[in-house]
Design a protein around this motif. Structure first.
Motif, PDB file in Angstrom:
ATOM      1  N   ILE A  45       0.835  -1.202   0.000  1.00 60.93           N
ATOM      2  CA  ILE A  45       0.000   0.000   0.000  1.00 60.93           C
ATOM      3  C   ILE A  45       0.874   1.258   0.000  1.00 60.93           C
ATOM      4  N   PRO A  46       0.696   2.121  -1.007  1.00 61.53           N
ATOM      5  CA  PRO A  46       1.425   3.394  -0.968  1.00 61.53           C
ATOM      6  C   PRO A  46       0.672   4.410  -0.104  1.00 61.53           C
ATOM      7  N   SER A  51      -3.534   3.461   3.440  1.00 63.02           N
ATOM      8  CA  SER A  51      -2.516   3.240   4.477  1.00 63.02           C
ATOM      9  C   SER A  51      -3.074   3.603   5.847  1.00 63.02           C
ATOM     10  N   VAL A  52      -3.939   4.614   5.876  1.00 62.75           N
ATOM     11  CA  VAL A  52      -4.560   4.988   7.159  1.00 62.75           C
ATOM     12  C   VAL A  52      -5.572   3.897   7.576  1.00 62.75           C
ATOM     13  N   ILE A  53      -6.355   3.426   6.610  1.00 61.25           N
ATOM     14  CA  ILE A  53      -7.362   2.388   6.892  1.00 61.25           C
ATOM     15  C   ILE A  53      -6.673   1.124   7.433  1.00 61.25           C
ATOM     16  N   GLN A  54      -5.598   0.758   6.744  1.00 60.62           N
ATOM     17  CA  GLN A  54      -4.883  -0.462   7.112  1.00 60.62           C
ATOM     18  C   GLN A  54      -4.197  -0.291   8.472  1.00 60.62           C
ATOM     19  N   LEU A  95      -0.345  -8.223  -4.020  1.00 60.82           N
ATOM     20  CA  LEU A  95      -1.394  -7.263  -4.385  1.00 60.82           C
ATOM     21  C   LEU A  95      -0.937  -5.856  -4.048  1.00 60.82           C
ATOM     22  N   ALA A  96      -0.840  -4.999  -5.063  1.00 57.39           N
ATOM     23  CA  ALA A  96      -0.644  -3.568  -4.806  1.00 57.39           C
ATOM     24  C   ALA A  96      -2.021  -2.925  -4.808  1.00 57.39           C
ATOM     25  N   PHE A  97      -2.339  -2.188  -3.755  1.00 58.75           N
ATOM     26  CA  PHE A  97      -3.660  -1.541  -3.644  1.00 58.75           C
ATOM     27  C   PHE A  97      -3.396  -0.046  -3.515  1.00 58.75           C
TER      28      PHE A  97
END
Ligand SMILES: Cc1ncc(C[n+]2csc(CCOP(=O)(O)OP(=O)(O)O)c2C)c(N)n1
Ligand code: SF4
Ligand SMILES: [Mg+2]
Length: 303
Positions: A45-46, A51-54, A95-97
């Motif tokens: 995740i960039p 990134s905040v959610i994760q 997986l890139a999200f």
């Protein structure tokens, strides 16, 4: 067990209690994508809402190995992780999200390079059509007439057509998707999972905060984006395009809902001028014209 739970399974790889806004479709997309890919997934995740959610360890919401990487580097980092896993003899999906800012703009060269090298990764662009995490600035995806903090009188000029740019890379598989049609999204992810090489999925992801609609309207907004013809559902193998889901019947313009039914749900279009609305409709019509040419090309290549 309800039919829906039976269909999508009970395994969860994004846990409840995460930091997404209520009604956020990015987290809904990520949840269903991870359900379709399963536990042997490495998430990249960039910098973004994702990134905040994760979240940050030890409070992370993702239940698979997760890597937070610099804004422009999702495709390169995912490629590197894939090669490292190969050296270690590990299978699974990388997986890139990444958001639209990361994909349309700052990370486009990395995405294009990974596609051209046919890196063995799944790259998902969740497209909320703005830099939402930093306060909703315009991105290369922002539609004509939409308010953002940097387009206070509505975006002028055409956005980039990134789905077709990626189809033109003639990668083994690419598709567009919508959180309004989760069956279609899951099918495409499962299809992508079983293919080797670069796979690109572009999910239109309505953002309650940036598009300015109440959280309970997320699915309605997502469905209307498709039913008005604003967002076209299609998939392409090696550049050969075919429509999917409701978009199959919507190639006939008379079957589409009026564009206003999509626009009026969102305050970001509150100030749209008649000229901008006309330009937006022309842009949509042009997308369908390209689809038409591409499908003729596809049919002509069939045996
Ligand atoms: C090189 C660099 N520039 C700017 C930022 C600040 N930044 C963090 S998240 C973000 C917005 C990302 O937009 P997008 O990729 O569309 O994801 P979204 O926030 O909409 O989910 C920006 C500009 C950064 N982290 N790194
Ligand atoms: S700003 Fe938008 S994309 Fe970001 S968490 Fe909130 S609803 Fe989701
Ligand atoms: Mg975004």
């Amino acid at each position: 067990m309800s039919k829906i739970v039976q269909k999508f399974g009970t395994d969860e790889w994004i846990l409840p209690g995460n930091a997404a806004c209520p009604g956020c479709s990015a987290v809904l997309a990520l949840r269903h994508i991870l359900k379709a890919l399963g536990k042997d997934t490495y998430l990249v995740i960039p910098a973004s809402c994702a990134s905040v959610i994760q979240g940050v360890y030890p409070r992370t919401a993702s239940n698979v190995p997760s890597f937070n990487v610099p804004f422009a580097s999702a495709a390169s980092a995912a490629s590197g992780i894939r090669h490292a896993l190969n050296v270690l003899g590990k299978k699974g999906t990388v997986l890139a999200f990444a958001g639209d800012g990361a994909t349309y703009d700052i990370g486009l060269s990395a995405v294009s390079g990974a596609a051209e090298r046919n890196e063995d990764i799944v790259y998902v662009c969740y497209d909320n059509s703005a830099y939402s995490n930093t306060g909703v600035q315009k991105s290369g995806a922002t539609p004509i007439g939409a308010w953002t903090t940097t387009t206070p009188t509505g975006r002028e000029g055409w956005p980039k057509d990134l789905p077709l740019i990626m189809a033109a890379h003639q990668v083994p598989y690419m598709a567009t998707a919508s959180v309004g049609y989760l069956n279609d999204l899951q099918r495409k992810i499962k299809e992508a999972k079983d293919i080797e090489g670069f796979r690109y999925i572009h999910v239109l992801a309505p953002c309650t905060t940036g598009w300015r609609f109440p959280p309970e309207k997320t699915i309605r907004v997502a469905k209307m984006s498709v039913l008005t013809g604003f967002w076209i559902l299609f998939e392409a193998e090696r550049g050969m395009i075919r429509l999917t889901g409701p978009s199959k019947r919507l190639k006939d313009p008379s079957k589409r809902e009026p564009l206003d039914e999509f626009l009026k749900l969102q305050e970001r279009f509150k100030g749209i001028t008649p000229e901008q609305k006309k330009a937006l409709q022309e842009w949509i019509d042009f997308q369908w014209t390209i689809m038409h040419w591409k499908m003729i090309e596809y049919l002509e290549k069939q045996p």
